[in-house]
Scaffold this motif. Structure first.
Motif, PDB file in Angstrom:
ATOM      1  N   TRP A  17      -4.336  -3.308 -41.382  1.00 29.18           N
ATOM      2  CA  TRP A  17      -4.284  -2.494 -42.607  1.00 29.18           C
ATOM      3  C   TRP A  17      -5.156  -1.257 -42.475  1.00 29.18           C
ATOM      4  O   TRP A  17      -4.830  -0.200 -43.039  1.00 29.18           O
ATOM      5  CB  TRP A  17      -4.648  -3.340 -43.821  1.00 29.18           C
ATOM      6  CG  TRP A  17      -3.529  -4.287 -44.118  1.00 29.18           C
ATOM      7  CD1 TRP A  17      -3.490  -5.625 -43.883  1.00 29.18           C
ATOM      8  CD2 TRP A  17      -2.239  -3.938 -44.659  1.00 29.18           C
ATOM      9  NE1 TRP A  17      -2.271  -6.139 -44.248  1.00 29.18           N
ATOM     10  CE2 TRP A  17      -1.489  -5.137 -44.729  1.00 29.18           C
ATOM     11  CE3 TRP A  17      -1.650  -2.755 -45.092  1.00 29.18           C
ATOM     12  CZ2 TRP A  17      -0.177  -5.176 -45.214  1.00 29.18           C
ATOM     13  CZ3 TRP A  17      -0.346  -2.797 -45.577  1.00 29.18           C
ATOM     14  CH2 TRP A  17       0.368  -3.990 -45.633  1.00 29.18           C
ATOM     15  N   ASP A  42     -11.914  -8.658 -57.840  1.00 26.07           N
ATOM     16  CA  ASP A  42     -10.565  -8.766 -57.276  1.00 26.07           C
ATOM     17  C   ASP A  42     -10.624  -8.829 -55.758  1.00 26.07           C
ATOM     18  O   ASP A  42      -9.938  -9.616 -55.110  1.00 26.07           O
ATOM     19  CB  ASP A  42      -9.711  -7.549 -57.668  1.00 26.07           C
ATOM     20  CG  ASP A  42      -9.406  -7.545 -59.155  1.00 26.07           C
ATOM     21  OD1 ASP A  42      -9.665  -8.583 -59.790  1.00 26.07           O
ATOM     22  OD2 ASP A  42      -8.932  -6.518 -59.654  1.00 26.07           O
ATOM     23  N   THR A  86      -0.505  -8.606 -49.115  1.00 28.55           N
ATOM     24  CA  THR A  86      -1.468  -7.657 -49.649  1.00 28.55           C
ATOM     25  C   THR A  86      -2.829  -7.897 -49.017  1.00 28.55           C
ATOM     26  O   THR A  86      -3.276  -9.028 -48.923  1.00 28.55           O
ATOM     27  CB  THR A  86      -1.594  -7.861 -51.166  1.00 28.55           C
ATOM     28  OG1 THR A  86      -0.301  -7.834 -51.726  1.00 28.55           O
ATOM     29  CG2 THR A  86      -2.445  -6.798 -51.791  1.00 28.55           C
ATOM     30  N   PHE A  87      -3.445  -6.814 -48.588  1.00 30.65           N
ATOM     31  CA  PHE A  87      -4.787  -6.960 -48.033  1.00 30.65           C
ATOM     32  C   PHE A  87      -5.594  -5.704 -48.338  1.00 30.65           C
ATOM     33  O   PHE A  87      -5.099  -4.596 -48.186  1.00 30.65           O
ATOM     34  CB  PHE A  87      -4.717  -7.181 -46.521  1.00 30.65           C
ATOM     35  CG  PHE A  87      -6.062  -7.487 -45.911  1.00 30.65           C
ATOM     36  CD1 PHE A  87      -6.587  -8.765 -45.985  1.00 30.65           C
ATOM     37  CD2 PHE A  87      -6.807  -6.498 -45.301  1.00 30.65           C
ATOM     38  CE1 PHE A  87      -7.827  -9.057 -45.437  1.00 30.65           C
ATOM     39  CE2 PHE A  87      -8.051  -6.775 -44.757  1.00 30.65           C
ATOM     40  CZ  PHE A  87      -8.564  -8.061 -44.827  1.00 30.65           C
ATOM     41  N   PRO A  88      -6.827  -5.877 -48.783  1.00 32.49           N
ATOM     42  CA  PRO A  88      -7.650  -4.702 -49.073  1.00 32.49           C
ATOM     43  C   PRO A  88      -8.151  -4.061 -47.785  1.00 32.49           C
ATOM     44  O   PRO A  88      -9.057  -4.584 -47.145  1.00 32.49           O
ATOM     45  CB  PRO A  88      -8.814  -5.266 -49.893  1.00 32.49           C
ATOM     46  CG  PRO A  88      -8.871  -6.714 -49.562  1.00 32.49           C
ATOM     47  CD  PRO A  88      -7.516  -7.145 -49.118  1.00 32.49           C
ATOM     48  N   ALA A  89      -7.532  -2.963 -47.403  1.00 28.79           N
ATOM     49  CA  ALA A  89      -7.942  -2.290 -46.174  1.00 28.79           C
ATOM     50  C   ALA A  89      -9.306  -1.653 -46.368  1.00 28.79           C
ATOM     51  O   ALA A  89      -9.534  -0.966 -47.347  1.00 28.79           O
ATOM     52  CB  ALA A  89      -6.917  -1.217 -45.801  1.00 28.79           C
ATOM     53  N   ARG A  90     -10.195  -1.921 -45.428  1.00 34.16           N
ATOM     54  CA  ARG A  90     -11.516  -1.295 -45.456  1.00 34.16           C
ATOM     55  C   ARG A  90     -11.864  -0.878 -44.037  1.00 34.16           C
ATOM     56  O   ARG A  90     -11.568  -1.606 -43.085  1.00 34.16           O
ATOM     57  CB  ARG A  90     -12.577  -2.275 -45.954  1.00 34.16           C
ATOM     58  CG  ARG A  90     -12.443  -2.678 -47.409  1.00 34.16           C
ATOM     59  CD  ARG A  90     -12.736  -1.500 -48.339  1.00 34.16           C
ATOM     60  NE  ARG A  90     -12.731  -1.889 -49.737  1.00 34.16           N
ATOM     61  CZ  ARG A  90     -11.641  -1.970 -50.496  1.00 34.16           C
ATOM     62  NH1 ARG A  90     -10.449  -1.708 -49.991  1.00 34.16           N
ATOM     63  NH2 ARG A  90     -11.728  -2.310 -51.763  1.00 34.16           N
ATOM     64  N   TYR A 131     -14.794   6.856 -46.277  1.00 29.31           N
ATOM     65  CA  TYR A 131     -14.068   6.072 -47.280  1.00 29.31           C
ATOM     66  C   TYR A 131     -14.616   6.387 -48.660  1.00 29.31           C
ATOM     67  O   TYR A 131     -13.867   6.606 -49.615  1.00 29.31           O
ATOM     68  CB  TYR A 131     -14.221   4.585 -46.950  1.00 29.31           C
ATOM     69  CG  TYR A 131     -13.533   3.652 -47.912  1.00 29.31           C
ATOM     70  CD1 TYR A 131     -12.182   3.366 -47.776  1.00 29.31           C
ATOM     71  CD2 TYR A 131     -14.236   3.063 -48.954  1.00 29.31           C
ATOM     72  CE1 TYR A 131     -11.557   2.517 -48.652  1.00 29.31           C
ATOM     73  CE2 TYR A 131     -13.618   2.207 -49.831  1.00 29.31           C
ATOM     74  CZ  TYR A 131     -12.275   1.931 -49.686  1.00 29.31           C
ATOM     75  OH  TYR A 131     -11.659   1.093 -50.558  1.00 29.31           O
ATOM     76  N   ASN A 169     -16.917  -6.045 -56.535  1.00 34.45           N
ATOM     77  CA  ASN A 169     -15.507  -6.013 -56.920  1.00 34.45           C
ATOM     78  C   ASN A 169     -14.925  -7.428 -56.888  1.00 34.45           C
ATOM     79  O   ASN A 169     -14.693  -8.002 -55.825  1.00 34.45           O
ATOM     80  CB  ASN A 169     -14.768  -5.080 -55.959  1.00 34.45           C
ATOM     81  CG  ASN A 169     -13.324  -4.914 -56.324  1.00 34.45           C
ATOM     82  OD1 ASN A 169     -12.760  -5.740 -57.036  1.00 34.45           O
ATOM     83  ND2 ASN A 169     -12.722  -3.843 -55.855  1.00 34.45           N
ATOM     84  N   THR A 178      -2.992   1.084 -40.691  1.00 35.37           N
ATOM     85  CA  THR A 178      -1.966   1.620 -41.581  1.00 35.37           C
ATOM     86  C   THR A 178      -2.502   2.807 -42.364  1.00 35.37           C
ATOM     87  O   THR A 178      -1.888   3.882 -42.403  1.00 35.37           O
ATOM     88  CB  THR A 178      -1.513   0.523 -42.565  1.00 35.37           C
ATOM     89  OG1 THR A 178      -1.011  -0.570 -41.827  1.00 35.37           O
ATOM     90  CG2 THR A 178      -0.454   1.049 -43.506  1.00 35.37           C
ATOM     91  N   VAL A 179      -3.657   2.607 -42.968  1.00 36.60           N
ATOM     92  CA  VAL A 179      -4.231   3.682 -43.783  1.00 36.60           C
ATOM     93  C   VAL A 179      -4.576   4.886 -42.901  1.00 36.60           C
ATOM     94  O   VAL A 179      -4.261   6.033 -43.235  1.00 36.60           O
ATOM     95  CB  VAL A 179      -5.472   3.170 -44.532  1.00 36.60           C
ATOM     96  CG1 VAL A 179      -6.224   4.321 -45.153  1.00 36.60           C
ATOM     97  CG2 VAL A 179      -5.062   2.176 -45.599  1.00 36.60           C
TER      98      VAL A 179
END
Ligand code: FES
Lengths: 226, 603
Positions: free
Chosen positions: B161, B368, B284-288, B297, B366, B164-165
């Protein structure tokens, strides 16, 4: 460059004086030969240095000018027509007529969005595989009973959109873009609403014309190859 | 350089030593990266099917594999820091030198002859020093590139991910964006070509370029230009290795620092080089990004959406350009203001650190995000359990898609959770999934069918009365008979499922003998027929009282479950409240879901 430099440094015969230096690309190669043309035995180091710089810069410029073009053609096989074979219809996400995918049964739909996978042929480099997941769509029936399909790829930078049941909106986990049920941007950096896709129910099945779009643009720009 | 240390202010000399040590450390760390990289290269395989699995294999099976990977991963971080320290010292020395020469490596100019500010007449511009500085910056950039490309190679959720970003950001650049994307990713979708290219960049292209730049830097430091009044061979002797510590590659203090770094890495192994769940474009995955990209970021987050690209590309680009030109700036400045320029520069280091810290703090708060990460952690654990037993050739995603406890559970959460509870999650409008059709479940259900666990919340028109009055002496044989009915077509779960620690191992799972309940329980059949079949349908008969109770033919078997899911009315008749899930899943998914439910009978 280093070899060139040391050659110039150790060259006992001064060489470059008569060269005007006006033709950068030819300077380096012509320097040694022209050395015999009746030049004073001690070269002017400043001029030699300038020539060296000009030559290097010129050669560099030539390489720099052509490299992207060459690299683009060598490194991007996806760009060549042969990769879109005649049987790539379903794999090709921009062939409008053939890009309709059955994603599920009409009976499943409700006003709560449902995440459905778009399954089709996929070309990846030298492989072609059937029944691959090409992407995901959020599908729901709105209160008029129309089917509504949204591409689950975030228009911001391409993360997968999730649905927040409690809050009743779509949410991207990456940079906190939030979208309403119809895809409008509620908050966050997304430059446009979620990409809606043409969808219909036919023969009890939900059919979606699946397309992917470029991210980070305020208009929907379809992506070329799958 | 030694001309500096001898001719000019003595305070410069210790810094020179520190800089040399830092340079040596960089070289040692690079060597360590190469060495550990070769070891990892013996196993790592850059393909979508094998990347994650081979990394897991390195961690799980290779002798010292996890340690080698930790060292390779964290040495990369250490290398980045060491490069930064080295560059800082380089600039500091350039800034604090008292003589007119702009940069240390150009120290052949007679020292102390001229005050700073203007270039001495007839003196040549110190290209060599500037090019050296650029070469060093280039090496730093290449190290950064190797670090980033290397971190994408495990092809787990985090790397996929983030990539991807990053690739979408790159594509958004005007003019060159699509080109960069095409060259790096090879196609519009991140797939095999992207991975292959990252690999090639990581192990071949970037290291080769770094080696070239190193060679250039060495040449620049060891072959000084001829300067008036100084014989060049003298120079090369004194100048050798100033920048990269070539004179004493075995500097003791460097080795101590190196040993300390390796020790720290090995000692804090936990999480040194994590491996998340396999990359899954479907989830779904939170990209960091990694720590060194975190400041960007955060910067992106602070920027208005229209200026995102400015924040992410223009600002770092400008900073890079300033850094590249910094020696020139220092050269122009009068001596007393150089110090201030350096202090100003140092504050620029504090700024990204603050940004990164703020971003990490946001994430920790966070909710979520924490939930999403916990979910992925579960998947990671399960994937590793399965991979420990061997990954199918189709790769980790195929492995997970066939796993009832992963895919089956996921399908349950998508479609069944609205009515059936499982492990405390979901609604209760129908029987719970936990332990469904296990021996205990059947017995409890016979005793108290209207318990909330069973049909209490199902709101059936007719409830089954409690059968406790039959007494355990009768109920237990009936239970065993019903249970055996479900065993008739027990799927042969493969080893990966049998050995799964989430679902406790049960000897029954390995039973493959065909079961004939009516033969094995011949003595129970009359009792069953007397007590149950008066209300329940049984082999096209039964329900003599016309109660319309559910069909018990092959009760609880895979076939029965399939009918229950696809056509519940067939079993429940008019009592049915469950929707028919025809055409909801393809055959494989349906099977995996049924297996997930079926596995509940082995508590
Ligand atoms: S990718 Fe969705 S908000 Fe950035």
């Amino acid at each position: 460059m280093m070899g060139f430099e040391s050659y110039m440094d150790t060259d006992p015969k001064p060489s470059s004086a008569p060269i005007s230096g006006s033709s950068p690309s030819s300077a380096p190669s012509s320097t040694p030969r022209s050395g015999s043309a009746g030049v004073p035995p001690t070269g002017d180091p400043g001029r030699r240095h300038a020539l060296r710089v000009i030559g290097t810069v010129g050669a560099g410029a030539c390489v720099a000018a052509t490299a992207p073009w060459v690299a683009g053609h060598v490194l991007a096989p996806g760009n060549r027509p042969s990769s879109r074979g005649p049987s790539a219809q379903n794999a090709s996400s921009h062939g409008a007529a053939t890009s309709e995918f059955v994603v599920g049964a009409a009976g499943q739909l409700s006003e709560t969005p449902l995440l459905l996978a778009v399954v089709g042929d996929q070309v990846d480099g030298w492989t072609r595989a059937t029944e691959q997941v090409l992407g995901h769509v959020w599908v729901r029936k709105n209160n008029q009973g129309e089917v509504q399909a949204l591409n689950a790829e975030c228009p911001h930078l391409g993360c997968r959109i999730g649905f927040q049941k409690q809050r009743g909106h779509f949410q991207c986990p990456c940079h906190e873009s939030a979208f309403g049920l119809d895809g409008t941007v509620l908050e966050g950096p997304s430059p446009r609403p979620l990409d809606s896709l043409h969808a219909r129910v036919h023969g009890g099945k939900v059919r979606v014309q699946f397309k992917r779009f470029q991210t980070q643009t305020s208009e929907k720009v379809p992506l070329g190859t799958p | 350089m030694s001309s500096d240390s001898t001719n000019t202010a003595p305070c410069v000399a210790p810094w020179l030593e520190v800089q040399r040590s830092a340079g040596r450390l960089c070289l040692w760390l690079l060597g360590l990266e190469a060495l550990t990289g070769m070891v990892l290269g013996l196993t790592y395989t850059p393909s979508l099917e094998h990347a994650w699995s081979s990394v897991y294999y390195i961690q799980d099976r290779m002798t010292f594999g996890a340690r080698v990977r930790d060292v390779h991963r964290l040495t990369g971080d250490a290398l980045l820091l060491a490069c930064a320290v080295y560059a800082g010292l380089f600039l500091c020395r350039a800034g604090t030198r008292k003589n007119a020469a702009a940069k240390p490596p150009t120290g052949q100019r007679p020292a102390g002859q001229r005050p700073t500010g203007q270039r001495p007449v007839g003196q040549r511009f110190p290209w060599r020093g500037l090019v050296l500085w650029w070469a060093l910056l280039g090496i730093g950039a290449l190290v950064l590139g190797m670090e980033i490309s290397g971190l994408r190679l495990p092809w787990d959720q985090t790397s996929y991910w983030a990539l991807t970003v990053e690739m979408n950001l790159a594509r958004a650049l005007p003019v060159v964006g699509p080109f960069i994307h095409r060259v790096v990713a090879g196609a519009d979708t991140l797939g095999q070509l992207a991975l292959t290219r990252l690999y090639a960049a990581h192990v071949l292209i970037l290291p080769a370029m770094a080696a070239l730049l190193l060679a250039l830097a060495k040449k620049l430091t060891s072959q000084p230009q001829a300067a008036p009044g100084v014989a060049s061979h003298e120079k090369s002797a004194t100048n050798q290795g100033t920048a990269l510590g070539k004179t004493a590659p075995f500097g003791a203090e460097t080795l101590v620092v190196l040993a300390f770094i390796i020790g720290a890495i090995l000692w804090s192994v936990n999480g040194g080089a994590p491996l998340g769940a396999p990359a899954d474009p479907a989830r779904t995955f939170p990209a960091r990004p990694e720590w060194f990209i975190r400041p960007l970021y955060k910067l992106r987050e602070l920027a208005p959406p229209a200026l995102e690209l400015v924040a992410v590309f223009v600002i770092p680009g400008l900073l890079g350009a300033i850094l590249a030109m910094f020696p020139l700036v220092l050269r122009r400045l009068p001596a007393h203001s150089r110090k201030w320029a350096l202090i100003l520069g140092a504050t620029f280091v504090a700024l990204p650190a603050t940004l990164a810290w703020a971003s990490l703090k946001d994430d920790a708060e966070n909710q979520d995000l924490q939930v999403a990460l916990a979910e992925d952690q579960q998947r990671e654990t399960r994937a590793k359990e399965l991979a420990h037993l061997g990954v199918p050739p189709g790769g980790p995603l195929v492995m997970l898609a066939r796993d009832p406890m992963t895919r089956g559970r996921e399908l349950y959460e998508q479609s069944c959770m609205g009515c059936h509870m499982y492990q405390g999650r979901g609604e209760r409008k129908a029987p719970d999934i936990d332990g469904l059709m296990s021996r205990g479940w059947i017995l409890d259900m016979l005793k108290d069918p209207t318990h909330d666990r069973f049909f209490g919340k199902a709101d059936l028109d007719d409830d089954m009365p409690s059968q406790s009055k039959l007494g355990e002496a009768n109920l237990i044989p009936i239970r065993d008979f019903l249970y055996a009915l479900g065993q008739q077509d027990a799927p042969k779960f493969d080893r990966t499922i049998v050995d799964n620690p989430i679902q406790t191992q049960s000897a029954e799972l390995q039973e493959s003998k065909p079961i004939h309940p009516e033969v094995a329980f011949a003595d129970v059949v009359p009792l069953f027929e007397a007590k149950c079949v008066s209300c329940h349908e049984w082999k096209d008969e039964g329900d003599f009282l016309g109660m319309g109770a559910p069909d018990l033919t092959d009760y609880g078997s895979m076939a029965w479950l399939r009918t229950q899911v696809l056509d519940p009315e067939h079993i429940y008749g008019d009592l049915n409240k469950m929707p028919a899930f025809q055409e909801t899943w393809n055959e494989q998914d349906l099977n995996v879901l049924l297996q997930f439910v079926y596995l509940q009978r082995y508590p």
